[in-house]
Design a protein around this motif. Sequence first.
Motif, mmCIF file in Angstrom:
data_model
loop_
_atom_site.group_PDB
_atom_site.id
_atom_site.type_symbol
_atom_site.label_atom_id
_atom_site.label_comp_id
_atom_site.label_asym_id
_atom_site.label_seq_id
_atom_site.Cartn_x
_atom_site.Cartn_y
_atom_site.Cartn_z
ATOM 1 N N ILE A 124 9.934 9.769 2.004
ATOM 2 C CA ILE A 124 10.902 8.811 1.449
ATOM 3 C C ILE A 124 10.484 7.420 1.937
ATOM 4 O O ILE A 124 10.886 6.985 3.020
ATOM 5 N N ASP A 125 9.704 6.725 1.126
ATOM 6 C CA ASP A 125 9.100 5.464 1.571
ATOM 7 C C ASP A 125 9.935 4.266 1.117
ATOM 8 O O ASP A 125 9.492 3.414 0.349
ATOM 9 N N GLY A 126 11.152 4.223 1.611
ATOM 10 C CA GLY A 126 12.055 3.142 1.276
ATOM 11 C C GLY A 126 13.471 3.567 1.552
ATOM 12 O O GLY A 126 13.759 4.753 1.737
ATOM 13 N N ALA A 127 14.388 2.595 1.572
ATOM 14 C CA ALA A 127 15.799 2.881 1.804
ATOM 15 C C ALA A 127 16.648 2.439 0.618
ATOM 16 O O ALA A 127 17.863 2.334 0.720
ATOM 17 N N PHE A 172 4.496 0.290 4.277
ATOM 18 C CA PHE A 172 3.750 -0.625 3.423
ATOM 19 C C PHE A 172 4.319 -2.040 3.595
ATOM 20 O O PHE A 172 5.416 -2.216 4.147
ATOM 21 N N GLY A 173 3.613 -3.005 3.050
ATOM 22 C CA GLY A 173 4.128 -4.363 3.061
ATOM 23 C C GLY A 173 5.398 -4.498 2.248
ATOM 24 O O GLY A 173 6.285 -5.283 2.589
ATOM 25 N N HIS A 174 5.503 -3.704 1.169
ATOM 26 C CA HIS A 174 6.665 -3.845 0.290
ATOM 27 C C HIS A 174 7.914 -3.139 0.806
ATOM 28 O O HIS A 174 9.007 -3.342 0.267
ATOM 29 N N ASN A 175 7.763 -2.268 1.843
ATOM 30 C CA ASN A 175 8.955 -1.559 2.324
ATOM 31 C C ASN A 175 9.243 -1.761 3.804
ATOM 32 O O ASN A 175 10.242 -1.246 4.315
ATOM 33 N N GLU A 176 8.391 -2.492 4.515
ATOM 34 C CA GLU A 176 8.543 -2.627 5.968
ATOM 35 C C GLU A 176 9.910 -3.183 6.363
ATOM 36 O O GLU A 176 10.467 -2.822 7.413
ATOM 37 N N HIS A 177 10.479 -4.061 5.508
ATOM 38 C CA HIS A 177 11.775 -4.670 5.833
ATOM 39 C C HIS A 177 12.910 -3.646 5.845
ATOM 40 O O HIS A 177 13.976 -3.897 6.420
ATOM 41 N N GLU A 178 12.685 -2.475 5.231
ATOM 42 C CA GLU A 178 13.730 -1.459 5.171
ATOM 43 C C GLU A 178 13.612 -0.408 6.272
ATOM 44 O O GLU A 178 14.400 0.547 6.291
ATOM 45 N N LEU A 179 12.688 -0.578 7.193
ATOM 46 C CA LEU A 179 12.547 0.383 8.288
ATOM 47 C C LEU A 179 13.856 0.598 9.058
ATOM 48 O O LEU A 179 14.257 1.752 9.273
ATOM 49 N N GLY A 192 15.411 13.718 11.498
ATOM 50 C CA GLY A 192 14.500 12.975 12.343
ATOM 51 C C GLY A 192 13.852 11.878 11.510
ATOM 52 O O GLY A 192 13.938 11.895 10.272
ATOM 53 N N PHE A 193 13.200 10.939 12.153
ATOM 54 C CA PHE A 193 12.572 9.837 11.421
ATOM 55 C C PHE A 193 11.151 9.649 11.921
ATOM 56 O O PHE A 193 10.910 9.566 13.123
ATOM 57 N N ASN A 194 10.208 9.601 10.982
ATOM 58 C CA ASN A 194 8.804 9.434 11.341
ATOM 59 C C ASN A 194 8.186 8.346 10.474
ATOM 60 O O ASN A 194 8.066 8.515 9.251
ATOM 61 N N ALA A 195 7.811 7.235 11.092
ATOM 62 C CA ALA A 195 7.098 6.170 10.388
ATOM 63 C C ALA A 195 5.613 6.506 10.421
ATOM 64 O O ALA A 195 5.039 6.734 11.488
ATOM 65 N N LYS A 196 4.985 6.542 9.257
ATOM 66 C CA LYS A 196 3.598 6.979 9.133
ATOM 67 C C LYS A 196 2.718 5.831 8.665
ATOM 68 O O LYS A 196 3.122 5.027 7.820
ATOM 69 N N MET A 197 1.498 5.778 9.182
ATOM 70 C CA MET A 197 0.562 4.742 8.777
ATOM 71 C C MET A 197 0.003 5.017 7.391
ATOM 72 O O MET A 197 -0.332 6.155 7.055
ATOM 73 N N ALA A 214 7.604 -4.200 16.458
ATOM 74 C CA ALA A 214 8.900 -4.074 17.126
ATOM 75 C C ALA A 214 9.621 -2.807 16.681
ATOM 76 O O ALA A 214 10.326 -2.161 17.464
ATOM 77 N N GLN A 215 9.431 -2.433 15.429
ATOM 78 C CA GLN A 215 10.066 -1.238 14.893
ATOM 79 C C GLN A 215 9.411 0.051 15.381
ATOM 80 O O GLN A 215 10.071 1.058 15.591
ATOM 81 N N LEU A 216 8.087 0.011 15.560
ATOM 82 C CA LEU A 216 7.347 1.237 15.896
ATOM 83 C C LEU A 216 7.096 1.413 17.385
ATOM 84 O O LEU A 216 6.584 2.444 17.811
#
Length: 320
Positions: A124-127, A172-179, A192-197, A214-216
């Motif tokens: 789910i690459d966005g909120a 991504f650049g287009h979704n980073e603000h929604e982390l 659980g939440f996993n941010a992936k490169m 700061a988020q990761l």
Amino acid sequence: MAYGAPSPPPIAPRRIRLEASSFCQLRCPSCPTTTGAIQPAIGSGFLKFEDFRQLVDRNPEIERIEISNYGEIFLNPQLVDILEYAHRKHIAVTIENSVNLNNAREDMLEALVRYEVQIMRCSIDGASAETYRIYRVRGDFDAVISNIRAINAFKRQYGSELPRLVWQFIVFGHNEHELPVARAMAAELGMGFNAKMNWDPKLSPIRDENFVRAQLGDAPISRAEYEQKNGHKYLSSLCHQLWDDPQINWDGKMLGCCRNFWGDFGGNAFTDGLAAGVNHEKMQYARQMLTGQRGPRNDIPCSTCEMYQDMQKRARFIDR
């Protein structure tokens, strides 16, 4: 390097990886399923229940099966039967290579809980719907969240904590603000939440590195950074799958690891038997390549993989 190394002892894995479906209804831009890159080796098809049943019955030592890889498991019309039989045979099922969870029948969502799937990772690459569909082309964010809520309702009905759900968020650049919002939504949904490169640095690169860092926390924000920090390729640990939990295609072909879509290793777990498949001469040779005992060979899929090529370059091979 010993080019004349003796054949290694056979393996008898208690865990395997078995693709339930190589079809996917989404069109994510950099995915090899979308581009068709997987077609020559993997093709298009579903794991058949009868093949699954026979594989399980003939190999009672199997304890755990991962059933996701390049496709979407919920497109397999026999998924409920597969999950039910695995549960009956006391085999733990995992879905950690991820699902997109856009289209799933209610009985499939119930089966995840009823038959005690251990864990399921959801991409789910966005909120928000607007951000999500930029990469998950053809995807429906609201449908995904609705399906997660349905799974949680079944978990309450059955009084079960399974499956454990993980929200996987490719940054991504287009979704980073929604982390931060995605992390909070995951918590609200009991995930659980996993941010992936992102593996493709040219596709929507990160815009605000300081914010993402700061988020990761201490995690690297790119695969290049990971490689520089750790001295090896990101995900090079996947090579251990050739020993610990070999990847099998939906039609029984031996793929070795979940990353391989360049070619198979010659054997077929359905027609030749699992033991013969995982110990085919090409599989044995590949394991010797990965440990540095033998040199590359053109008919071995690992020779094409950047993970193995990086091992050669650094002269740092798998330590078993």
